[in-house]
Design a protein around this motif. Structure first.
Motif, PDB file in Angstrom:
ATOM      1  N   LEU A 186      26.260 -47.236  12.735  1.00  0.00           N
ATOM      2  CA  LEU A 186      25.473 -48.287  12.083  1.00  0.00           C
ATOM      3  C   LEU A 186      24.083 -48.453  12.159  1.00  0.00           C
ATOM      4  CD1 LEU A 186      26.742 -50.678  10.463  1.00  0.00           C
ATOM      5  CD2 LEU A 186      26.948 -51.841  12.694  1.00  0.00           C
ATOM      6  N   ASP A 187      23.755 -48.510  13.340  1.00  0.00           N
ATOM      7  CA  ASP A 187      22.352 -48.457  13.661  1.00  0.00           C
ATOM      8  C   ASP A 187      21.549 -47.673  12.797  1.00  0.00           C
ATOM      9  OD1 ASP A 187      22.415 -50.806  15.529  1.00  0.00           O
ATOM     10  OD2 ASP A 187      22.456 -49.398  17.292  1.00  0.00           O
ATOM     11  N   GLU A 188      21.697 -46.433  12.832  1.00  0.00           N
ATOM     12  CA  GLU A 188      21.013 -45.436  12.019  1.00  0.00           C
ATOM     13  C   GLU A 188      21.204 -45.822  10.488  1.00  0.00           C
ATOM     14  OE1 GLU A 188      22.646 -41.677  12.747  1.00  0.00           O
ATOM     15  OE2 GLU A 188      22.226 -41.689  14.974  1.00  0.00           O
ATOM     16  N   ARG A 189      22.255 -46.420   9.930  1.00  0.00           N
ATOM     17  CA  ARG A 189      22.241 -46.595   8.568  1.00  0.00           C
ATOM     18  C   ARG A 189      21.501 -47.849   8.197  1.00  0.00           C
ATOM     19  NH1 ARG A 189      28.491 -47.220   6.978  1.00  0.00           N
ATOM     20  NH2 ARG A 189      28.219 -47.884   9.097  1.00  0.00           N
ATOM     21  N   LEU A 190      21.436 -48.779   9.216  1.00  0.00           N
ATOM     22  CA  LEU A 190      20.724 -49.955   8.931  1.00  0.00           C
ATOM     23  C   LEU A 190      19.084 -49.592   9.047  1.00  0.00           C
ATOM     24  CD1 LEU A 190      20.803 -53.251   8.674  1.00  0.00           C
ATOM     25  CD2 LEU A 190      20.803 -53.303  11.223  1.00  0.00           C
ATOM     26  N   ASP A 191      18.697 -48.858  10.052  1.00  0.00           N
ATOM     27  CA  ASP A 191      17.357 -48.292   9.955  1.00  0.00           C
ATOM     28  C   ASP A 191      16.904 -47.710   8.707  1.00  0.00           C
ATOM     29  OD1 ASP A 191      16.925 -49.360  12.576  1.00  0.00           O
ATOM     30  OD2 ASP A 191      17.312 -47.326  13.642  1.00  0.00           O
ATOM     31  N   ARG A 192      17.810 -46.898   8.125  1.00  0.00           N
ATOM     32  CA  ARG A 192      17.415 -46.137   6.872  1.00  0.00           C
ATOM     33  C   ARG A 192      17.546 -47.265   5.629  1.00  0.00           C
ATOM     34  NH1 ARG A 192      21.238 -42.097   8.271  1.00  0.00           N
ATOM     35  NH2 ARG A 192      22.888 -43.050   7.016  1.00  0.00           N
ATOM     36  N   LEU A 193      18.159 -48.283   5.598  1.00  0.00           N
ATOM     37  CA  LEU A 193      18.442 -49.105   4.541  1.00  0.00           C
ATOM     38  C   LEU A 193      17.041 -49.860   4.721  1.00  0.00           C
ATOM     39  CD1 LEU A 193      22.033 -50.021   4.276  1.00  0.00           C
ATOM     40  CD2 LEU A 193      20.805 -48.855   2.750  1.00  0.00           C
ATOM     41  N   GLN A 194      16.671 -50.249   6.018  1.00  0.00           N
ATOM     42  CA  GLN A 194      15.486 -51.244   6.057  1.00  0.00           C
ATOM     43  C   GLN A 194      14.243 -50.639   5.519  1.00  0.00           C
ATOM     44  OE1 GLN A 194      15.666 -52.263  10.171  1.00  0.00           O
ATOM     45  NE2 GLN A 194      16.842 -54.290   9.673  1.00  0.00           N
ATOM     46  N   GLN A 195      14.087 -49.439   5.994  1.00  0.00           N
ATOM     47  CA  GLN A 195      12.966 -48.403   5.507  1.00  0.00           C
ATOM     48  C   GLN A 195      12.958 -48.322   3.918  1.00  0.00           C
ATOM     49  OE1 GLN A 195      13.206 -44.700   7.616  1.00  0.00           O
ATOM     50  NE2 GLN A 195      12.635 -45.792   9.611  1.00  0.00           N
ATOM     51  N   ASP A 206      28.885 -46.186  21.981  1.00  0.00           N
ATOM     52  CA  ASP A 206      30.075 -46.236  20.833  1.00  0.00           C
ATOM     53  C   ASP A 206      29.347 -45.505  19.573  1.00  0.00           C
ATOM     54  OD1 ASP A 206      32.132 -46.445  19.050  1.00  0.00           O
ATOM     55  OD2 ASP A 206      31.906 -48.544  19.064  1.00  0.00           O
ATOM     56  N   ALA A 207      29.988 -44.198  19.195  1.00  0.00           N
ATOM     57  CA  ALA A 207      29.482 -43.666  18.131  1.00  0.00           C
ATOM     58  C   ALA A 207      29.313 -44.343  16.759  1.00  0.00           C
ATOM     59  CB  ALA A 207      30.478 -42.359  17.710  1.00  0.00           C
ATOM     60  N   ARG A 208      30.254 -45.180  16.602  1.00  0.00           N
ATOM     61  CA  ARG A 208      30.325 -46.019  15.357  1.00  0.00           C
ATOM     62  C   ARG A 208      28.972 -47.054  15.283  1.00  0.00           C
ATOM     63  NH1 ARG A 208      35.738 -49.027  15.196  1.00  0.00           N
ATOM     64  NH2 ARG A 208      35.096 -49.155  17.558  1.00  0.00           N
ATOM     65  N   LEU A 209      28.922 -47.715  16.620  1.00  0.00           N
ATOM     66  CA  LEU A 209      27.525 -48.564  16.601  1.00  0.00           C
ATOM     67  C   LEU A 209      26.307 -47.660  16.311  1.00  0.00           C
ATOM     68  CD1 LEU A 209      28.502 -50.783  19.433  1.00  0.00           C
ATOM     69  CD2 LEU A 209      28.375 -51.373  16.997  1.00  0.00           C
ATOM     70  N   GLU A 210      26.093 -46.604  16.830  1.00  0.00           N
ATOM     71  CA  GLU A 210      24.967 -45.742  16.723  1.00  0.00           C
ATOM     72  C   GLU A 210      24.782 -45.151  15.310  1.00  0.00           C
ATOM     73  OE1 GLU A 210      25.176 -42.336  19.325  1.00  0.00           O
ATOM     74  OE2 GLU A 210      24.843 -43.617  21.210  1.00  0.00           O
TER      75      GLU A 210
END
Length: 110
Positions: free
Chosen positions: A21-30, A15-19
């Motif tokens: 969301l995962d990318e944004r979450l990774d950026r925010l965690q970094q 699902d493009a939305r989940l991907e």
């Protein structure tokens, strides 16, 4: 969900939305990890603040306690002076105790 003969759930299409969301979450965690690294307090600064606190707080606390007892008992300025010097002695003792503690010891003054 339906299971196939092996008992596993069949693979769903990504699902493009989940991907996203995962990318944004990774950026925010970094970004949060970078903030935490910048906000880390230098251990030497923590020790310096403890030393200043002991050397100011001991005499100040002793002086205030002595002043209060002097006002209560009418013995001005004797208890103020005695407790002021006692507070200074306690502050110096705590600084010496802190200087003898190993650098990896958690907490200060114990």
């Amino acid at each position: 969900m339906a299971e196939d003969e092996t008992g596993e759930v069949p693979k769903l299409p990504p699902d493009a939305r989940l991907e996203s969301l995962d990318e944004r979450l990774d950026r925010l965690q970094q970004a949060e990890a970078k903030k935490q690294a910048k906000a880390a307090v230098d251990p030497n600064m923590r020790i310096a603040q403890a030393v200043i606190g002991y050397l100011i707080g001991g005499p100040l606390g002793g002086g205030l306690l002595g002043w209060g007892l002097d006002s209560l008992f009418g013995t001005k300025p004797w208890l103020t002076l005695v407790l002021l010097f006692l507070g200074f002695g306690v502050g110096v003792r705590n600084v010496l105790r802190l200087s003898k503690a190993s650098p990896g010891t958690p907490g200060t003054g114990s």
